[in-house]
Scaffold this active site. Structure first.
Site, short mmCIF file in Angstrom:
data_model
loop_
_atom_site.label_atom_id
_atom_site.label_comp_id
_atom_site.label_asym_id
_atom_site.label_seq_id
_atom_site.Cartn_x
_atom_site.Cartn_y
_atom_site.Cartn_z
N HIS A 63 0.77 -1.07 0.00
CA HIS A 63 -0.12 0.03 0.18
C HIS A 63 0.95 1.14 0.06
CE1 HIS A 63 0.79 -0.50 4.33
NE2 HIS A 63 0.33 0.59 4.62
N HIS A 65 1.06 3.96 1.89
CA HIS A 65 1.60 4.63 3.15
C HIS A 65 2.96 4.77 3.12
CE1 HIS A 65 -2.29 3.91 5.73
NE2 HIS A 65 -2.26 5.27 5.12
N ASP A 67 5.44 4.81 5.18
CA ASP A 67 6.55 3.81 6.00
C ASP A 67 6.79 2.64 4.99
OD1 ASP A 67 3.86 3.40 6.82
OD2 ASP A 67 4.52 2.20 8.23
N HIS A 68 5.90 2.60 4.03
CA HIS A 68 6.13 1.23 3.06
C HIS A 68 6.65 1.59 1.51
CE1 HIS A 68 3.90 -1.67 5.68
NE2 HIS A 68 3.38 -0.42 6.14
N HIS A 145 -7.67 -2.15 5.40
CA HIS A 145 -6.69 -1.05 6.14
C HIS A 145 -7.34 0.38 6.11
CE1 HIS A 145 -3.10 0.38 7.76
NE2 HIS A 145 -2.54 0.93 6.89
N ASP A 216 -0.48 -3.97 5.98
CA ASP A 216 -1.27 -3.61 7.12
C ASP A 216 -2.94 -3.88 6.89
OD1 ASP A 216 1.29 -2.52 7.63
OD2 ASP A 216 0.56 -0.42 7.78
N HIS A 274 6.11 -5.46 11.78
CA HIS A 274 5.36 -4.32 11.94
C HIS A 274 5.17 -4.19 13.43
CE1 HIS A 274 2.34 -0.94 10.48
NE2 HIS A 274 3.46 -0.97 9.82
ZN LIG Z 1 -0.41 1.45 6.66
#
Ligand SMILES: [Zn+2]
EC number: 3.1.26.11
Length: 309
Positions: A63, A65, A67-68, A145, A216, A274
């Site tokens: 996804h 976001h 942090d990914h 998510h 996530d 995570h």
């Molecule tokens: Zn996320």
């Protein structure tokens, strides 16, 4: 094959855990490494491993976001600086938007890559089988998510049986063309009239491995479907036992929910990643202990840890 965890933290980097990324090392199988997610600093983590960036042939994003994905521009640029090495194309799979993110960051920073990137974007309507080669098939399914996020199921195709050369030699088959025929599954007759049945000398095909890597997610049936009979399930554990309500609110899972998914799916092993920076090492061992009451073969992974599959 192995999984090496490059970042196992949730949301933001901490001293002991970088943000999300893991490498599925398929060097013995196809001489490639596949990355799953690429949080900021992934290229620095790779420096601590034996992974060569040029070997990374595919990147799967769960996804969008930060942090990914914030590690992508840096990793892609560094991958270009591999002196004296052949520049090989790269495939990137991920939700719609990943292409625009990568191309925009490369363009505004004036970065030109000497290799090609092939993007494979998908949305809710175009999931299912997203990739197939002669050795592997990869499926994706939407999770639950706060934004569109997927989980991946990597299925290795069954492996052909191998020839027991010593047994064949002992049966009096001379090394040469006859050997090759038996190897190809053909029965042969030796000069003295002995019949050699090929199947007696070739082991049964071995089932390929199944690796499930989730992004996530709240607890959802999609996770269970993706993880059915998986050899390894990599599942987020942003929260701990008793935090189910807040986990739901923020679109995440607890260790207990991850363990329930592994149990319901009949997975063989569960690896929790995570992990929130709130958990100190004592709490991390509690995360494992609590989850083990639901699913015994569970382990909380660390950065740079390598797990044989
Ligand atoms: Zn996320």
């Amino acid at each position: 094959m192995e999984i090496q965890f490059l970042g196992t933290g949730a949301g933001q980097p901490s001293k002991s855990r970088n943000v999300s990324s893991l490498a599925l090392k398929l060097l013995d199988e196809i001489n490639e490494v596949w990355l799953f997610d690429c949080g900021e600093g992934t290229q620095n983590q790779i420096l601590e491993t034996s992974i060569r960036p040029r070997k990374v042939s595919k990147i799967f994003i769960t996804h969008l976001h930060g942090d990914h994905i914030f590690g992508l521009p840096g990793f892609l640029s560094s991958r270009a600086f591999q002196a004296n090495e052949e520049q090989t194309d790269l495939e990137i799979y991920g939700p719609v938007g990943i292409k625009s993110f990568v191309l925009t960051s490369l363009r505004v920073s004036g970065s030109r890559l000497p290799y090609k990137i092939h993007f494979h974007e998908f949305d809710e309507g175009s999931l299912g089988k997203i990739m197939e080669t002669d050795k592997f098939t990869v499926y994706a399914e939407a999770l639950d998510h706060t934004i569109f996020c997927v989980g991946y199921r990597v299925m290795q195709k069954d492996l052909e049986g191998t020839l027991d050369a010593d047994k064949l030699k002992a049966a009096g088959v001379p090394f040469g063309p006859l050997f090759g025929q038996v190897k190809n599954g053909q029965d042969v007759t030796l000069e003295d009239g002995t019949k050699i049945i090929a199947a007696d000398y070739i082991s049964a095909p071995r089932p390929g491995k199944i690796i499930t890597i989730l992004g996530d997610t709240r607890k959802t049936n999609a996770s269970v479907r993706l993880a059915v009979n998986a050899d390894v399930l990599v599942h987020e554990s942003t929260y701990g036992k008793g935090d189910e309500k807040i986990a739901r609110k923020h679109g995440h899972s607890t260790n207990m929910q991850a363990a329930e998914v592994a149990r319901e799916a009949g997975a063989k092993r569960l690896l929790l990643n995570h992990i929130s920076a709130r958990f100190l090492s004592k709490d991390v061992s509690q995360l494992r202990k609590d989850a083990a009451t639901v699913f015994e073969k569970v382990h909380v992974v660390k950065d740079l840890e390598e797990v044989e599959i």
